[in-house]
Design a protein around this motif. Structure first.
Motif, PDB file in Angstrom:
ATOM      1  N   MET A   1       0.852  -1.196   0.000  1.00  0.00           N
ATOM      2  CA  MET A   1       0.000   0.000   0.000  1.00  0.00           C
ATOM      3  C   MET A   1       0.879   1.235   0.000  1.00  0.00           C
ATOM      4  N   ALA A   2       0.583   2.200  -0.862  1.00  0.00           N
ATOM      5  CA  ALA A   2       1.386   3.409  -0.941  1.00  0.00           C
ATOM      6  C   ALA A   2       1.192   4.255   0.296  1.00  0.00           C
ATOM      7  N   ASN A   3       2.155   5.157   0.524  1.00  0.00           N
ATOM      8  CA  ASN A   3       2.080   6.060   1.661  1.00  0.00           C
ATOM      9  C   ASN A   3       0.869   6.969   1.527  1.00  0.00           C
ATOM     10  N   VAL A   4       0.084   7.080   2.581  1.00  0.00           N
ATOM     11  CA  VAL A   4      -1.116   7.906   2.527  1.00  0.00           C
ATOM     12  C   VAL A   4      -0.757   9.376   2.539  1.00  0.00           C
ATOM     13  N   GLY A   5       0.060   9.834   3.475  1.00  0.00           N
ATOM     14  CA  GLY A   5       0.459  11.229   3.530  1.00  0.00           C
ATOM     15  C   GLY A   5      -0.703  12.129   3.881  1.00  0.00           C
ATOM     16  N   GLY A   6      -0.388  13.438   4.064  1.00  0.00           N
ATOM     17  CA  GLY A   6      -1.411  14.446   4.249  1.00  0.00           C
ATOM     18  C   GLY A   6      -2.244  14.289   5.507  1.00  0.00           C
ATOM     19  N   GLY A   7      -1.810  13.433   6.474  1.00  0.00           N
ATOM     20  CA  GLY A   7      -2.535  13.295   7.712  1.00  0.00           C
ATOM     21  C   GLY A   7      -3.740  12.387   7.631  1.00  0.00           C
ATOM     22  N   PHE A   8      -3.924  11.656   6.537  1.00  0.00           N
ATOM     23  CA  PHE A   8      -5.100  10.803   6.392  1.00  0.00           C
ATOM     24  C   PHE A   8      -4.677   9.346   6.538  1.00  0.00           C
ATOM     25  N   GLY A   9      -4.869   8.769   7.720  1.00  0.00           N
ATOM     26  CA  GLY A   9      -4.521   7.378   7.912  1.00  0.00           C
ATOM     27  C   GLY A   9      -5.701   6.470   7.659  1.00  0.00           C
ATOM     28  N   PHE A  10      -5.440   5.202   7.386  1.00  0.00           N
ATOM     29  CA  PHE A  10      -6.488   4.222   7.202  1.00  0.00           C
ATOM     30  C   PHE A  10      -6.915   3.680   8.563  1.00  0.00           C
ATOM     31  N   GLY A  11      -8.088   3.036   8.552  1.00  0.00           N
ATOM     32  CA  GLY A  11      -8.525   2.314   9.737  1.00  0.00           C
ATOM     33  C   GLY A  11      -9.190   3.172  10.785  1.00  0.00           C
ATOM     34  N   THR A  12      -9.549   4.442  10.478  1.00  0.00           N
ATOM     35  CA  THR A  12     -10.212   5.273  11.457  1.00  0.00           C
ATOM     36  C   THR A  12     -11.704   5.012  11.432  1.00  0.00           C
ATOM     37  N   GLU A  13     -12.387   5.495  12.447  1.00  0.00           N
ATOM     38  CA  GLU A  13     -13.829   5.281  12.547  1.00  0.00           C
ATOM     39  C   GLU A  13     -14.539   5.945  11.379  1.00  0.00           C
ATOM     40  N   VAL A  14     -15.511   5.278  10.815  1.00  0.00           N
ATOM     41  CA  VAL A  14     -16.232   5.775   9.652  1.00  0.00           C
ATOM     42  C   VAL A  14     -17.395   6.650  10.104  1.00  0.00           C
ATOM     43  N   LEU A 123       1.770  24.876  11.852  1.00  0.00           N
ATOM     44  CA  LEU A 123       0.752  24.015  11.253  1.00  0.00           C
ATOM     45  C   LEU A 123       1.064  23.698   9.795  1.00  0.00           C
ATOM     46  N   THR A 124       1.485  24.714   9.048  1.00  0.00           N
ATOM     47  CA  THR A 124       1.831  24.476   7.648  1.00  0.00           C
ATOM     48  C   THR A 124       3.059  23.589   7.549  1.00  0.00           C
ATOM     49  N   ARG A 125       4.047  23.830   8.409  1.00  0.00           N
ATOM     50  CA  ARG A 125       5.260  23.014   8.386  1.00  0.00           C
ATOM     51  C   ARG A 125       4.923  21.543   8.638  1.00  0.00           C
ATOM     52  N   ARG A 126       4.054  21.292   9.601  1.00  0.00           N
ATOM     53  CA  ARG A 126       3.670  19.908   9.900  1.00  0.00           C
ATOM     54  C   ARG A 126       2.926  19.293   8.721  1.00  0.00           C
ATOM     55  N   ALA A 127       2.032  20.079   8.097  1.00  0.00           N
ATOM     56  CA  ALA A 127       1.291  19.567   6.947  1.00  0.00           C
ATOM     57  C   ALA A 127       2.226  19.243   5.790  1.00  0.00           C
ATOM     58  N   LEU A 128       3.235  20.086   5.564  1.00  0.00           N
ATOM     59  CA  LEU A 128       4.194  19.836   4.490  1.00  0.00           C
ATOM     60  C   LEU A 128       5.007  18.567   4.761  1.00  0.00           C
ATOM     61  N   GLU A 129       5.366  18.341   6.009  1.00  0.00           N
ATOM     62  CA  GLU A 129       6.126  17.142   6.355  1.00  0.00           C
ATOM     63  C   GLU A 129       5.293  15.884   6.138  1.00  0.00           C
ATOM     64  N   GLU A 130       3.989  15.974   6.379  1.00  0.00           N
ATOM     65  CA  GLU A 130       3.119  14.822   6.138  1.00  0.00           C
ATOM     66  C   GLU A 130       2.883  14.634   4.640  1.00  0.00           C
ATOM     67  N   PHE A 131       2.855  15.734   3.906  1.00  0.00           N
ATOM     68  CA  PHE A 131       2.624  15.676   2.467  1.00  0.00           C
ATOM     69  C   PHE A 131       3.847  15.133   1.738  1.00  0.00           C
ATOM     70  N   TRP A 132       5.052  15.539   2.195  1.00  0.00           N
ATOM     71  CA  TRP A 132       6.316  15.065   1.631  1.00  0.00           C
ATOM     72  C   TRP A 132       7.132  14.379   2.736  1.00  0.00           C
ATOM     73  N   PRO A 133       6.717  13.208   3.196  1.00  0.00           N
ATOM     74  CA  PRO A 133       7.350  12.589   4.362  1.00  0.00           C
ATOM     75  C   PRO A 133       8.810  12.218   4.152  1.00  0.00           C
ATOM     76  N   GLU A 134       9.247  12.063   2.896  1.00  0.00           N
ATOM     77  CA  GLU A 134      10.641  11.691   2.639  1.00  0.00           C
ATOM     78  C   GLU A 134      11.524  12.906   2.373  1.00  0.00           C
ATOM     79  N   ARG A 135      11.003  14.104   2.557  1.00  0.00           N
ATOM     80  CA  ARG A 135      11.744  15.309   2.184  1.00  0.00           C
ATOM     81  C   ARG A 135      11.948  16.255   3.362  1.00  0.00           C
ATOM     82  N   ARG A 136      12.144  15.729   4.535  1.00  0.00           N
ATOM     83  CA  ARG A 136      12.259  16.597   5.712  1.00  0.00           C
ATOM     84  C   ARG A 136      13.529  17.446   5.688  1.00  0.00           C
TER      85      ARG A 136
END
Length: 456
Positions: A1-14, A123-136
């Motif tokens: 499964m590819a990296n989700v990124g952007g703060g959206f993880g799988f398996g959360t309550e629907v 907040l933006t810095r954290r979002a960018l790190e989640e969006f580009w997790p391999e580019r810290r």
């Protein structure tokens, strides 16, 4: 499964946080792979009609959930007695800079830490790190440069190289390199100057331009001449760092734009086709905001020929080309739009809502999309690179253009593309994106109901 990124993880309550029922979230990763748990929840919904809404850029799942809760709220009171609605919120990995307020969600500047100027807030810095997790490491240096604002051409050249790496344009094969927007390939100082002037036009704080003014007013023009505030000869380079931050924002948009097409074509489209095959009586009504409009539009590529399960498509401030549905481009008769003719796969209308108060699409989208080689022409709005959410569907013969009042009073066509000027309600929002996210209005819900022939 590819990296989700952007703060959206799988398996959360629907379905958490949304007041309408039945509601389910349909979650995809950056490669368009669907979370099977959320797919299963959607497939079990008891309904005659599914409203499937894809968000645009957001910083986390909670923002998307609040959007769906607000937008879906009026629908139950608008549809006819024979309609049983099911509500689906598409969640895909996108992000939002925290200096982009959403009307009724945030007040201008409420999320970004005050006093940071062109620097990255936490907040933006954290979002960018989640969006580009391999580019810290690259993001660390980008944040340093934006905070320090060095008066150095070498620093801008370094910044431009870092942004190119984040956007992935250096990895584009030479054969298709012309498809890379010039904003990432031209002289970085000139690009940052152009973007700084554009920010001034949009009334962005910190640029020396007047504020954005009262809700609904057009963004002011730069008041200090054609070069913009702080950008005059002899003024040094520090005034260009606001434009540099905008270049970083455009890199995120460029990545999200490509991702939205992938999620739509490889993810949402096949999932809906599978459900339609299992439940042939179910009617689908697709709704998309910003890059989410691109998600739902590209999902039409997966609709089989002669299938009639998609009953309407409503695009709210769509962040993709206004020529997308054209059979032939006005400037290149041998080429069509990316979605040419796909409106015929909808058993109903494709309604494109647009607003003149959307600065993100009026000013910045053409800058990021333009592919011309002359960077000196980047600032002028070139209709070749306009967004469908700025001026509606273009170059599709016979596609009517209506005001929102007319569309609600007289209805929209039963098939084909139609453009609706929603500026009478989509008019609030702060710089730099203007009214881009001002979409939670009962009038727009009524438009969706009319497009889908679900009314009383």
């Amino acid at each position: 499964m590819a990296n989700v990124g952007g703060g959206f993880g799988f398996g959360t309550e629907v379905g958490t946080g949304v007041g309408v029922r039945p509601y389910a979230e349909l979650t995809f990763d950056s490669e368009g792979d669907v979370d099977r748990v959320t797919q299963g929840a959607m497939s079990r919904m008891e309904a005659t009609d599914l409203l499937v809404f894809a968000h645009g850029w957001n910083s986390d799942r909670s923002t998307a959930t609040r959007l769906y809760d607000r937008f879906f709220a009026p629908f139950e009171g608008l549809v006819g007695s024979g309609v049983r609605l099911g509500y689906v919120g598409v969640v895909w990995p996108a992000m939002r800079f925290s200096d982009e307020p959403i009307p009724d969600f945030d007040t201008p500047g409420a999320l970004a830490e005050p006093g940071l100027g062109g620097a990255l807030d936490p907040l933006t810095r954290r979002a960018l790190e989640e969006f580009w997790p391999e580019r810290r490491a690259e993001l660390d240096r980008v944040a340093e440069l934006l905070a320090e604002r060095p008066d150095s051409a070498a620093a801008f050249i370094e910044f431009g190289a870092l942004v190119r790496e984040l956007a992935g344009v250096d990895a584009v094969p030479a054969l298709v390199a012309p498809s890379v927007p010039a904003i990432f390939t031209e002289d970085v100082l000139e690009v940052c100057r152009v973007l700084s002037v554009a920010l001034a036009r949009a009334g962005a704080p910190g640029t020396g331009a007047p504020s954005a003014g009262a809700p609904g007013t057009a963004p002011p023009a730069a008041a200090t001449g054609p070069e913009g505030p702080g950008l005059t000869v002899g003024g040094g380079l520090r005034g260009l760092w606001d434009g540099a931050k905008e270049l970083l924002r455009q890199a995120a948009y460029y990545k999200m734009k490509k991702r939205a097409g992938v999620v739509g074509e490889r993810g949402l489209g096949p999932v809906l086709a599978q459900l339609a095959a299992a439940r042939p009586a179910l009617r689908f009504h697709l709704i998309g905001h910003s890059f989410g409009a691109r998600v739902v539009s590209f999902s039409l590529r997966a609709v089989p020929d002669r299938a009639r399960y998609v009953k309407s498509v409503t695009l709210l401030q769509g962040a993709f080309s206004h020529y997308a549905f054209a059979e032939r481009l006005p400037h290149d008769k041998g080429t069509g739009g990316a979605l040419r003719g796909l409106q015929r796969r909808v058993d109903g209308p494709v309604v494109a809502c647009h607003s003149p108060h959307d600065s993100a699409l009026k000013i910045f989208y053409p800058l990021a999309s333009r592919m011309a080689g002359d960077s000196a022409g980047l600032l002028g709005f070139d209709e070749r690179w306009g967004a469908i959410g700025h001026d509606g569907v273009q170059a599709v013969p016979g596609a009517p253009r209506l005001t929102l009042d007319t569309a609600l009073r007289e209805g929209v066509p039963t098939t084909g593309c139609v453009s609706v000027d929603a500026g009478s309600v989509v008019r609030r929002g702060g710089a730099p994106s203007g009214a881009h996210s001002d979409i939670c209005h009962e009038e727009l819900a009524r438009l969706v109901v009319d497009a889908g022939r679900m009314g009383r």
